[in-house]
Design a protein around this motif. Structure first.
Motif, mmCIF file in Angstrom:
data_model
loop_
_atom_site.group_PDB
_atom_site.id
_atom_site.type_symbol
_atom_site.label_atom_id
_atom_site.label_comp_id
_atom_site.label_asym_id
_atom_site.label_seq_id
_atom_site.Cartn_x
_atom_site.Cartn_y
_atom_site.Cartn_z
ATOM 1 N N THR A 355 2.510 4.956 -9.132
ATOM 2 C CA THR A 355 1.197 4.469 -8.606
ATOM 3 C C THR A 355 0.239 3.974 -9.685
ATOM 4 O O THR A 355 -0.569 3.104 -9.753
ATOM 5 C CB THR A 355 0.618 5.494 -7.832
ATOM 6 O OG1 THR A 355 1.642 5.945 -6.759
ATOM 7 C CG2 THR A 355 -0.644 5.128 -7.364
ATOM 8 N N SER A 356 0.163 4.976 -10.753
ATOM 9 C CA SER A 356 -0.849 4.790 -12.064
ATOM 10 C C SER A 356 -0.618 3.500 -12.726
ATOM 11 O O SER A 356 -1.236 2.711 -13.237
ATOM 12 C CB SER A 356 -0.751 6.176 -13.028
ATOM 13 O OG SER A 356 0.393 6.214 -13.241
ATOM 14 N N ILE A 357 1.127 3.272 -12.872
ATOM 15 C CA ILE A 357 1.282 2.217 -13.639
ATOM 16 C C ILE A 357 0.813 0.988 -12.823
ATOM 17 O O ILE A 357 0.520 -0.294 -13.456
ATOM 18 C CB ILE A 357 2.930 2.355 -13.905
ATOM 19 C CG1 ILE A 357 3.200 3.594 -14.674
ATOM 20 C CG2 ILE A 357 3.379 0.800 -14.248
ATOM 21 C CD1 ILE A 357 4.461 3.816 -14.896
ATOM 22 N N ALA A 358 0.973 1.119 -11.543
ATOM 23 C CA ALA A 358 0.619 -0.263 -10.760
ATOM 24 C C ALA A 358 -0.754 -0.465 -10.949
ATOM 25 O O ALA A 358 -1.349 -1.832 -10.904
ATOM 26 C CB ALA A 358 1.028 0.067 -9.133
ATOM 27 N N GLY A 359 -1.552 0.474 -11.123
ATOM 28 C CA GLY A 359 -3.093 0.277 -11.049
ATOM 29 C C GLY A 359 -3.447 -0.548 -12.431
ATOM 30 O O GLY A 359 -4.147 -1.406 -12.707
ATOM 31 N N GLU A 360 -2.427 0.034 -13.617
ATOM 32 C CA GLU A 360 -2.614 -0.662 -14.898
ATOM 33 C C GLU A 360 -2.355 -2.017 -14.842
ATOM 34 O O GLU A 360 -2.832 -2.907 -15.436
ATOM 35 C CB GLU A 360 -2.021 0.197 -15.942
ATOM 36 C CG GLU A 360 -2.460 1.760 -16.060
ATOM 37 C CD GLU A 360 -1.609 2.465 -16.854
ATOM 38 O OE1 GLU A 360 -0.356 1.803 -17.297
ATOM 39 O OE2 GLU A 360 -1.878 3.671 -17.325
ATOM 40 N N ALA A 361 -1.335 -2.366 -14.294
ATOM 41 C CA ALA A 361 -0.708 -3.746 -14.038
ATOM 42 C C ALA A 361 -1.913 -4.594 -13.168
ATOM 43 O O ALA A 361 -1.934 -5.887 -13.784
ATOM 44 C CB ALA A 361 0.444 -3.798 -13.660
ATOM 45 N N ARG A 418 2.186 5.107 0.926
ATOM 46 C CA ARG A 418 0.920 5.349 1.141
ATOM 47 C C ARG A 418 -0.165 5.586 -0.189
ATOM 48 O O ARG A 418 -1.015 5.210 -0.353
ATOM 49 C CB ARG A 418 0.738 6.842 1.901
ATOM 50 C CG ARG A 418 -0.378 7.629 2.067
ATOM 51 C CD ARG A 418 -0.406 8.780 2.767
ATOM 52 N NE ARG A 418 -1.521 9.275 3.013
ATOM 53 C CZ ARG A 418 -1.776 10.742 3.609
ATOM 54 N NH1 ARG A 418 -0.673 11.388 3.986
ATOM 55 N NH2 ARG A 418 -2.937 11.127 3.817
ATOM 56 N N GLY A 419 0.637 5.939 -1.253
ATOM 57 C CA GLY A 419 0.017 6.084 -2.552
ATOM 58 C C GLY A 419 -0.275 4.609 -3.240
ATOM 59 O O GLY A 419 -1.376 4.793 -3.556
ATOM 60 N N VAL A 420 0.334 3.997 -2.827
ATOM 61 C CA VAL A 420 -0.084 2.251 -3.308
ATOM 62 C C VAL A 420 -1.208 1.758 -2.627
ATOM 63 O O VAL A 420 -2.154 1.495 -3.308
ATOM 64 C CB VAL A 420 1.152 1.599 -3.154
ATOM 65 C CG1 VAL A 420 0.718 0.024 -3.646
ATOM 66 C CG2 VAL A 420 2.326 1.975 -3.957
ATOM 67 N N ILE A 421 -1.380 2.034 -1.350
ATOM 68 C CA ILE A 421 -2.198 1.656 -0.501
ATOM 69 C C ILE A 421 -3.575 2.214 -0.693
ATOM 70 O O ILE A 421 -4.676 1.710 -0.909
ATOM 71 C CB ILE A 421 -1.982 1.363 1.037
ATOM 72 C CG1 ILE A 421 -0.745 0.610 1.049
ATOM 73 C CG2 ILE A 421 -3.100 0.859 1.669
ATOM 74 C CD1 ILE A 421 -0.312 0.744 2.828
ATOM 75 N N ASP A 422 -3.373 3.500 -0.778
ATOM 76 C CA ASP A 422 -4.777 4.526 -1.175
ATOM 77 C C ASP A 422 -5.162 4.186 -2.633
ATOM 78 O O ASP A 422 -6.359 4.068 -2.663
ATOM 79 C CB ASP A 422 -4.322 5.819 -1.048
ATOM 80 C CG ASP A 422 -4.054 6.563 0.329
ATOM 81 O OD1 ASP A 422 -4.866 5.916 1.153
ATOM 82 O OD2 ASP A 422 -3.675 7.471 0.647
ATOM 83 N N GLU A 423 -4.433 3.972 -3.572
ATOM 84 C CA GLU A 423 -4.583 3.430 -4.939
ATOM 85 C C GLU A 423 -5.665 2.345 -5.083
ATOM 86 O O GLU A 423 -6.699 2.416 -5.563
ATOM 87 C CB GLU A 423 -3.656 3.663 -5.781
ATOM 88 C CG GLU A 423 -4.084 3.454 -7.498
ATOM 89 C CD GLU A 423 -4.590 4.470 -7.838
ATOM 90 O OE1 GLU A 423 -5.221 4.154 -8.891
ATOM 91 O OE2 GLU A 423 -4.583 5.818 -7.452
ATOM 92 N N VAL A 435 -7.738 -3.068 4.321
ATOM 93 C CA VAL A 435 -6.517 -2.511 4.145
ATOM 94 C C VAL A 435 -5.757 -2.151 5.316
ATOM 95 O O VAL A 435 -4.463 -1.453 5.388
ATOM 96 C CB VAL A 435 -6.395 -1.123 3.450
ATOM 97 C CG1 VAL A 435 -6.810 -1.680 1.767
ATOM 98 C CG2 VAL A 435 -7.392 -0.093 3.958
ATOM 99 N N GLU A 436 -6.319 -2.866 6.620
ATOM 100 C CA GLU A 436 -5.982 -2.421 7.998
ATOM 101 C C GLU A 436 -4.323 -2.917 7.942
ATOM 102 O O GLU A 436 -3.529 -2.357 8.476
ATOM 103 C CB GLU A 436 -6.986 -2.754 9.080
ATOM 104 C CG GLU A 436 -6.302 -2.748 10.548
ATOM 105 C CD GLU A 436 -7.373 -3.337 11.478
ATOM 106 O OE1 GLU A 436 -6.625 -3.756 12.409
ATOM 107 O OE2 GLU A 436 -8.180 -3.397 10.970
ATOM 108 N N ALA A 437 -4.224 -4.200 7.741
ATOM 109 C CA ALA A 437 -3.087 -4.732 7.865
ATOM 110 C C ALA A 437 -2.012 -4.127 7.011
ATOM 111 O O ALA A 437 -0.786 -4.105 7.534
ATOM 112 C CB ALA A 437 -3.131 -6.187 7.217
ATOM 113 N N SER A 438 -2.236 -3.635 5.930
ATOM 114 C CA SER A 438 -1.226 -2.937 4.954
ATOM 115 C C SER A 438 -0.955 -1.721 5.844
ATOM 116 O O SER A 438 0.515 -1.169 5.795
ATOM 117 C CB SER A 438 -2.045 -2.803 3.627
ATOM 118 O OG SER A 438 -2.027 -3.789 2.795
#
Length: 508
Positions: A355-361, A418-423, A435-438
């Protein structure tokens, strides 16, 4: 002229087959294998209730099957009363022998019910309870691993109607090359059949075909299977992308866009899917179990065209596509990794840092994308914080995240979990409606990998929210580690589809 794209089919295959007779007239069969002591077969009705007067036989079932879930099986054989209760994927058999009870552990098998047309009324929908029963019944998990999967599922955001392929409903699992190919055909051909019936395009006008599926790469390829099935012309430019993770759908769209710049007056079709049968993990490594809990069956078909006459019927124009690759960083490279566990079982491990790596990217990605759409004020604030952090090495200063709500009207964030969408909701400071669609896609279909962003766009369309000139931002993440994003501009007001439409996977 930049190619325009038209989203025409984004459906999850695996829907329950049609049933031609009354459900009350059908019976299903549940087999209880008494380990080492013979097999007991009990007949149940479609609601899982025992048929006390039905005849029972003793036999072993090894055919393809559907899992029925929790129920009571009762065998009345005229002599000894055998009562077996299924609980948590296993059960205890109680056989009365005189004055005492003999206990034995039971393994479960299931048998599909067929009506007069040879169709099964059993739906491949899978709720959390049924998944846990399946996991328990397979018998390769200790209590700690079972509880780990239960907690993941309860917090995952997945609902009660996601899809697993037929092979994984069987006990033991029938995952193989044959069943993986059957899943691929069911998903791809099902989506393409719906696509062709809704568009009525000439198959001989298709000049480009791009298929992406990360974990299933048979010979002949998936693209070859489509060409063979639909009789596409011999000069079609076909490509098969693999191993590129959940963001490969946008990579496939980008490839199709580039090819349309060279090959004029033609259609390009992109088929995005993932193979759950091939990617299922049967070991006891917790980092590899997460994929089993999240990934479900799904697929989408996207049509792109550079024909001038199609501008009147096209729904969107593909404005920009930005790709970010973090493969140089070791932590990012290995956060999603296919490997064998300690016992030699193949699986895909997911790092807790994903999740944190996705945020950095994402931050790197928006550095390129932002200047194309953001107001000047937002660009300046973002640029200043980046400069201060680099020149003065002020690591405590947080990178300013621009207000993307000023640039985009709709957001399709990959429903990876859940973690990806929340982040991303937190990082991009989005509102619940964005984010409703996700969330709805994750709840209804689970993580369908690269096709999830098209389910989300279809959801927004089903609510009648897309108006002319609206900008849609699609964001996807994949192994490697990659963050890819695309911006589509609506060319017209997208009409809310009718409830009878088979074009989308959502009910209006």
């Amino acid at each position: 002229m930049a190619p325009t794209s038209e989203t025409l089919a984004a459906g999850a295959d695996g829907a329950s087959p049609g049933v031609g007779t009354s459900p009350t007239e059908l019976t299903s069969v549940l087999a209880l294998e008494d380990l080492g002591r013979g097999d007991v077969l009990s007949r149940l009705d479609v609601n899982g209730h025992p048929l006390l007067n039905s005849s029972c036989q003793t036999r072993r079932l090894t055919s393809k099957c559907w899992y029925e879930g929790k129920c009571d099986a009762v065998d009345e054989d005229g002599t000894d009363g055998v009562v077996s209760r299924l609980k948590g994927g296993s059960c205890r058999e109680l056989r009365w022998l005189g004055d005492y009870v003999w206990n034995s552990r039971i393994r479960m098998y299931s048998w599909p019910v067929m009506n007069e047309q040879g169709e099964s009324p059993v739906s491949p929908h899978l709720n959390i309870h049924s998944y846990l029963e399946l996991a328990r019944a397979i018998g390769n998990l200790n209590e700690s691993s079972f509880e780990f999967q239960r907690k993941i599922l309860e917090r995952s955001g997945l609902g009660e109607e996601t899809y697993l392929p037929e092979a994984l409903h069987c006990i033991p699992s029938e995952a193989s090359m044959v069943t993986a190919r059957e899943e691929a055909e069911q998903v791809m051909f099902g989506a393409l059949d719906s696509f062709f019936s809704n568009t009525n395009i000439n198959l001989q006008d298709i000049g480009i075909l791009v298929v992406n599926c990360s974990l299933f790469n048979p010979i002949p390829s998936l693209s070859a299977m489509i060409i063979h099935k639909y009789g596409l012309r011999c000069h079609v430019k076909s490509f098969n992308l693999s191993g590129m993770g959940c963001s490969s759908g946008l990579i496939a769209v980008g490839l199709a866009k580039d090819l349309l710049q060279v090959h004029r007056n033609t259609y390009a079709i992109v088929v995005s899917t993932e193979n759950v049968t091939q990617s299922s993990y049967s070991g006891d490594d917790k980092s590899m179990m997460i994929a089993n809990c999240l990934f479900r069956v799904g697929g989408a078909v996207i049509l792109l065209s550079n024909k001038p006459q199609d501008r009147q019927r096209a729904m969107y124009k593909l404005a920009h596509l930005v790709r970010t690759h973090r493969g140089l960083d070791d932590k990012s490279f290995t956060c999603v990794y296919q490997e064998q566990d300690k016992t030699g079982v193949l699986g895909v491990s997911l790092s807790k840092d994903v999740t944190s790596i996705a945020g950095e990217a994402l931050i790197i990605n928006i550095t390129t994308l932002g200047p194309l759409f953001l107001p000047i004020k937002e660009q300046l604030r973002f640029f200043v914080t980046m400069v201060v952090k680099k020149l003065f090495r002020k690591s405590e200063i947080k990178t300013y995240i621009p207000n993307f709500k000023l640039a985009f009207d709709h957001f399709c964030i990959h429903a990876g979990g859940r973690g990806v969408i929340d982040e991303l909701e937190k990082s991009l400071q989005l509102l619940p409606v964005h984010v409703e669609a996700s969330w709805m896609t994750l709840q209804r279909f689970g993580n369908t990998s690269s096709s999830s962003i098209w389910y989300e766009l279809a959801y927004i369309e089903s609510k009648g929210r897309v108006c002319k000139n609206d900008r849609v931002w699609q964001i996807a993440f994949g192994s490697g580690f990659k963050c890819n994003s695309a911006v589509c501009v609506a060319l017209k007001n997208v009409k809310k589809p009718s409830t009878s439409s088979k074009q989308i996977p959502w009910e209006a």
